[in-house]
Design a protein around this motif. Sequence first.
Motif, PDB file in Angstrom:
ATOM      1  N   LEU A 151       0.831  -1.180   0.000  1.00  0.00           N
ATOM      2  CA  LEU A 151       0.000   0.000   0.000  1.00  0.00           C
ATOM      3  C   LEU A 151       0.879   1.248   0.000  1.00  0.00           C
ATOM      4  O   LEU A 151       1.905   1.285   0.665  1.00  0.00           O
ATOM      5  CB  LEU A 151      -0.912   0.009   1.226  1.00  0.00           C
ATOM      6  N   ALA A 152       0.451   2.265  -0.745  1.00  0.00           N
ATOM      7  CA  ALA A 152       1.256   3.479  -0.887  1.00  0.00           C
ATOM      8  C   ALA A 152       1.320   4.240   0.428  1.00  0.00           C
ATOM      9  O   ALA A 152       0.348   4.325   1.166  1.00  0.00           O
ATOM     10  CB  ALA A 152       0.676   4.368  -1.977  1.00  0.00           C
ATOM     11  N   GLU A 153       2.477   4.780   0.703  1.00  0.00           N
ATOM     12  CA  GLU A 153       2.661   5.609   1.890  1.00  0.00           C
ATOM     13  C   GLU A 153       3.592   6.753   1.558  1.00  0.00           C
ATOM     14  O   GLU A 153       4.363   6.703   0.602  1.00  0.00           O
ATOM     15  CB  GLU A 153       3.228   4.785   3.047  1.00  0.00           C
ATOM     16  N   GLY A 154       3.510   7.807   2.350  1.00  0.00           N
ATOM     17  CA  GLY A 154       4.419   8.935   2.209  1.00  0.00           C
ATOM     18  C   GLY A 154       5.362   8.969   3.389  1.00  0.00           C
ATOM     19  O   GLY A 154       5.053   8.440   4.462  1.00  0.00           O
ATOM     20  N   ARG A 155       6.527   9.565   3.210  1.00  0.00           N
ATOM     21  CA  ARG A 155       7.506   9.675   4.292  1.00  0.00           C
ATOM     22  C   ARG A 155       8.001  11.103   4.396  1.00  0.00           C
ATOM     23  O   ARG A 155       8.218  11.777   3.402  1.00  0.00           O
ATOM     24  CB  ARG A 155       8.687   8.727   4.050  1.00  0.00           C
ATOM     25  N   THR A 156       8.164  11.552   5.621  1.00  0.00           N
ATOM     26  CA  THR A 156       8.707  12.883   5.850  1.00  0.00           C
ATOM     27  C   THR A 156      10.226  12.830   5.728  1.00  0.00           C
ATOM     28  O   THR A 156      10.829  11.761   5.632  1.00  0.00           O
ATOM     29  CB  THR A 156       8.331  13.387   7.253  1.00  0.00           C
ATOM     30  N   ALA A 157      10.849  14.006   5.762  1.00  0.00           N
ATOM     31  CA  ALA A 157      12.300  14.069   5.624  1.00  0.00           C
ATOM     32  C   ALA A 157      13.012  13.344   6.759  1.00  0.00           C
ATOM     33  O   ALA A 157      14.121  12.828   6.572  1.00  0.00           O
ATOM     34  CB  ALA A 157      12.751  15.538   5.589  1.00  0.00           C
ATOM     35  N   ASP A 158      12.379  13.273   7.923  1.00  0.00           N
ATOM     36  CA  ASP A 158      13.026  12.588   9.047  1.00  0.00           C
ATOM     37  C   ASP A 158      12.597  11.126   9.170  1.00  0.00           C
ATOM     38  O   ASP A 158      12.850  10.484  10.186  1.00  0.00           O
ATOM     39  CB  ASP A 158      12.763  13.327  10.354  1.00  0.00           C
ATOM     40  N   GLY A 159      11.939  10.600   8.121  1.00  0.00           N
ATOM     41  CA  GLY A 159      11.662   9.171   8.072  1.00  0.00           C
ATOM     42  C   GLY A 159      10.336   8.727   8.640  1.00  0.00           C
ATOM     43  O   GLY A 159      10.041   7.525   8.659  1.00  0.00           O
ATOM     44  N   GLU A 160       9.485   9.640   9.095  1.00  0.00           N
ATOM     45  CA  GLU A 160       8.174   9.236   9.580  1.00  0.00           C
ATOM     46  C   GLU A 160       7.326   8.710   8.427  1.00  0.00           C
ATOM     47  O   GLU A 160       7.377   9.238   7.316  1.00  0.00           O
ATOM     48  CB  GLU A 160       7.468  10.408  10.264  1.00  0.00           C
ATOM     49  N   ARG A 161       6.546   7.673   8.712  1.00  0.00           N
ATOM     50  CA  ARG A 161       5.758   7.008   7.680  1.00  0.00           C
ATOM     51  C   ARG A 161       4.271   7.303   7.881  1.00  0.00           C
ATOM     52  O   ARG A 161       3.761   7.217   8.992  1.00  0.00           O
ATOM     53  CB  ARG A 161       5.990   5.497   7.719  1.00  0.00           C
ATOM     54  N   PHE A 162       3.585   7.611   6.763  1.00  0.00           N
ATOM     55  CA  PHE A 162       2.163   7.916   6.809  1.00  0.00           C
ATOM     56  C   PHE A 162       1.451   7.154   5.693  1.00  0.00           C
ATOM     57  O   PHE A 162       1.757   7.335   4.513  1.00  0.00           O
ATOM     58  CB  PHE A 162       1.919   9.421   6.665  1.00  0.00           C
ATOM     59  N   LEU A 163       0.522   6.294   6.066  1.00  0.00           N
ATOM     60  CA  LEU A 163      -0.255   5.541   5.090  1.00  0.00           C
ATOM     61  C   LEU A 163      -1.142   6.495   4.302  1.00  0.00           C
ATOM     62  O   LEU A 163      -1.779   7.382   4.882  1.00  0.00           O
ATOM     63  CB  LEU A 163      -1.111   4.494   5.811  1.00  0.00           C
ATOM     64  N   GLU A 164      -1.189   6.324   2.989  1.00  0.00           N
ATOM     65  CA  GLU A 164      -2.025   7.189   2.155  1.00  0.00           C
ATOM     66  C   GLU A 164      -3.465   6.685   2.176  1.00  0.00           C
ATOM     67  O   GLU A 164      -3.728   5.512   1.906  1.00  0.00           O
ATOM     68  CB  GLU A 164      -1.500   7.217   0.714  1.00  0.00           C
ATOM     69  N   VAL A 165      -4.391   7.583   2.478  1.00  0.00           N
ATOM     70  CA  VAL A 165      -5.818   7.279   2.505  1.00  0.00           C
ATOM     71  C   VAL A 165      -6.527   8.281   1.608  1.00  0.00           C
ATOM     72  O   VAL A 165      -6.172   9.467   1.591  1.00  0.00           O
ATOM     73  CB  VAL A 165      -6.384   7.345   3.946  1.00  0.00           C
ATOM     74  N   TYR A 166      -7.540   7.812   0.875  1.00  0.00           N
ATOM     75  CA  TYR A 166      -8.179   8.647  -0.140  1.00  0.00           C
ATOM     76  C   TYR A 166      -9.687   8.699   0.050  1.00  0.00           C
ATOM     77  O   TYR A 166     -10.316   7.718   0.447  1.00  0.00           O
ATOM     78  CB  TYR A 166      -7.866   8.098  -1.540  1.00  0.00           C
ATOM     79  N   SER A 167     -10.261   9.857  -0.290  1.00  0.00           N
ATOM     80  CA  SER A 167     -11.702  10.045  -0.174  1.00  0.00           C
ATOM     81  C   SER A 167     -12.455   9.605  -1.416  1.00  0.00           C
ATOM     82  O   SER A 167     -13.685   9.514  -1.392  1.00  0.00           O
ATOM     83  CB  SER A 167     -12.017  11.524   0.098  1.00  0.00           C
ATOM     84  N   HIS A 168     -11.749   9.316  -2.509  1.00  0.00           N
ATOM     85  CA  HIS A 168     -12.412   8.948  -3.766  1.00  0.00           C
ATOM     86  C   HIS A 168     -11.389   8.285  -4.684  1.00  0.00           C
ATOM     87  O   HIS A 168     -10.202   8.644  -4.650  1.00  0.00           O
ATOM     88  CB  HIS A 168     -12.996  10.195  -4.442  1.00  0.00           C
ATOM     89  N   PRO A 169     -11.817   7.325  -5.513  1.00  0.00           N
ATOM     90  CA  PRO A 169     -10.871   6.699  -6.451  1.00  0.00           C
ATOM     91  C   PRO A 169     -10.187   7.676  -7.403  1.00  0.00           C
ATOM     92  O   PRO A 169      -9.061   7.441  -7.834  1.00  0.00           O
ATOM     93  CB  PRO A 169     -11.755   5.713  -7.223  1.00  0.00           C
ATOM     94  N   LEU A 170     -10.860   8.781  -7.741  1.00  0.00           N
ATOM     95  CA  LEU A 170     -10.220   9.785  -8.597  1.00  0.00           C
ATOM     96  C   LEU A 170      -8.965  10.351  -7.949  1.00  0.00           C
ATOM     97  O   LEU A 170      -8.012  10.712  -8.642  1.00  0.00           O
ATOM     98  CB  LEU A 170     -11.192  10.929  -8.897  1.00  0.00           C
ATOM     99  N   GLU A 171      -8.969  10.431  -6.619  1.00  0.00           N
ATOM    100  CA  GLU A 171      -7.801  10.949  -5.907  1.00  0.00           C
ATOM    101  C   GLU A 171      -6.602  10.024  -6.068  1.00  0.00           C
ATOM    102  O   GLU A 171      -5.454  10.464  -6.042  1.00  0.00           O
ATOM    103  CB  GLU A 171      -8.130  11.141  -4.424  1.00  0.00           C
ATOM    104  N   VAL A 172      -6.867   8.731  -6.237  1.00  0.00           N
ATOM    105  CA  VAL A 172      -5.787   7.771  -6.489  1.00  0.00           C
ATOM    106  C   VAL A 172      -5.334   7.872  -7.939  1.00  0.00           C
ATOM    107  O   VAL A 172      -4.140   7.931  -8.241  1.00  0.00           O
ATOM    108  CB  VAL A 172      -6.244   6.330  -6.182  1.00  0.00           C
ATOM    109  N   ALA A 173      -6.297   7.929  -8.860  1.00  0.00           N
ATOM    110  CA  ALA A 173      -5.965   7.947 -10.289  1.00  0.00           C
ATOM    111  C   ALA A 173      -5.120   9.150 -10.669  1.00  0.00           C
ATOM    112  O   ALA A 173      -4.205   9.050 -11.487  1.00  0.00           O
ATOM    113  CB  ALA A 173      -7.252   7.916 -11.113  1.00  0.00           C
ATOM    114  N   VAL A 174      -5.405  10.323 -10.065  1.00  0.00           N
ATOM    115  CA  VAL A 174      -4.701  11.532 -10.464  1.00  0.00           C
ATOM    116  C   VAL A 174      -3.240  11.516 -10.018  1.00  0.00           C
ATOM    117  O   VAL A 174      -2.422  12.300 -10.523  1.00  0.00           O
ATOM    118  CB  VAL A 174      -5.427  12.775  -9.899  1.00  0.00           C
ATOM    119  N   MET A 175      -2.867  10.626  -9.108  1.00  0.00           N
ATOM    120  CA  MET A 175      -1.475  10.533  -8.690  1.00  0.00           C
ATOM    121  C   MET A 175      -0.572  10.079  -9.834  1.00  0.00           C
ATOM    122  O   MET A 175       0.623  10.309  -9.824  1.00  0.00           O
ATOM    123  CB  MET A 175      -1.338   9.574  -7.510  1.00  0.00           C
ATOM    124  N   GLY A 176      -1.173   9.390 -10.822  1.00  0.00           N
ATOM    125  CA  GLY A 176      -0.418   9.030 -12.014  1.00  0.00           C
ATOM    126  C   GLY A 176       0.587   7.919 -11.831  1.00  0.00           C
ATOM    127  O   GLY A 176       1.532   7.803 -12.616  1.00  0.00           O
TER     128      GLY A 176
END
Length: 361
Positions: free
Chosen positions: A286-311
């Motif tokens: 599952l996709a996640e984002g990380r901050t510069a200091d290594g903290e991990r955040f799971l990506e959660v979306y309100s709509h499938p379009l929000e996933v599609a636009v990530m490309g």
Amino acid sequence: MALFSRRPKKPAASSPESSGEGFDAAADELTAAENASDAEAADTERDAAPSVSISVSSYGGLGAAPGAARPAESEAPAAQAAPTRLPRLGGREWMRTAPTQTETVPGLRDNVLLRDALGRVGDAPASQALLDVARQLLQGHVFLRVKGDARTLLAEGKPLPLGVANLGERTFALAYSSGAALQASLKADGDSDTSAMGQPVLTVLQHVFASGYDGIVLDPASTPSRAVLPTELLKRAVDQADPELTIKTLLAAERTPEVAGQVADALTRVPLWVAAGVAEGGAPGLAEGRTADGERFLEVYSHPLEVAVMGRGDNAVPITAAQLARALGSDDAINGVVVDPAGPWIRLTRAELAPVLALAE
């Protein structure tokens, strides 16, 4: 490119299939149609409403005419630096908060997110720009032009003759993101016997569906910052949307101290998706984002379009709040979630996610 976590031992979602499947394909199909022809359609009228001509190429989803100049980079709103590793559109990072509210015409509050998405039409790959416009349409309001005085017609119980555009046998309702876009249309067609009214976007879309229109044209006189969205795409988007557009509305509003708690509460009761894909080395996750200091955040979306636009080619997988709670509980190294990372986005820590985490118990 966001990083991926390893797939947890217990799947975070009940099905590996993407509920958002088809948005990328639809955008690609419309973009292909854009290149088919640039012949102009005849300008016709319906119900004595204002009408504009649109080209076959604009039905491809985007309003930029062949050879049209791209918007100047200096005209784009200033970007805010994002702490997570987020994608870029047109070389600019996605925004954390919505731009400041504006009234380009006094008394008419612009839909700034939709207006700015339309402003990026000439600034990004065509299919991605179309998805960007479609997702930002799902919040706030749009303006309509009505032949005559809208208040008088409503008071008399008469139907409102909306402005339309005709392309062959197809008829599209016209909608506007801002007062400036309305002014541009008035200047283009010279029809001063019209009035403007702002309406919630879902109200407008339901009217479009019920009236049998083939879609909508957004900001028709604002080339290249216009877009054509067909009914098929709009129906799919509405069918998969939270009927209250809760998260989109919260993230588009002023970012007060209460918003984090309101979003966390919304996560317990609205439809949610995660982005499933393949990380480096071929491992699914599952996709996640990380901050510069290594903290991990799971990506959660309100709509499938929000996933599609990530490309990134990820699948939008539905997830319940209880499944999200269990996914977070299965990996203590995940510091929280980032909601709608394409922007406007918000990052919530585990402490802020207490209402969600309580569902795992």
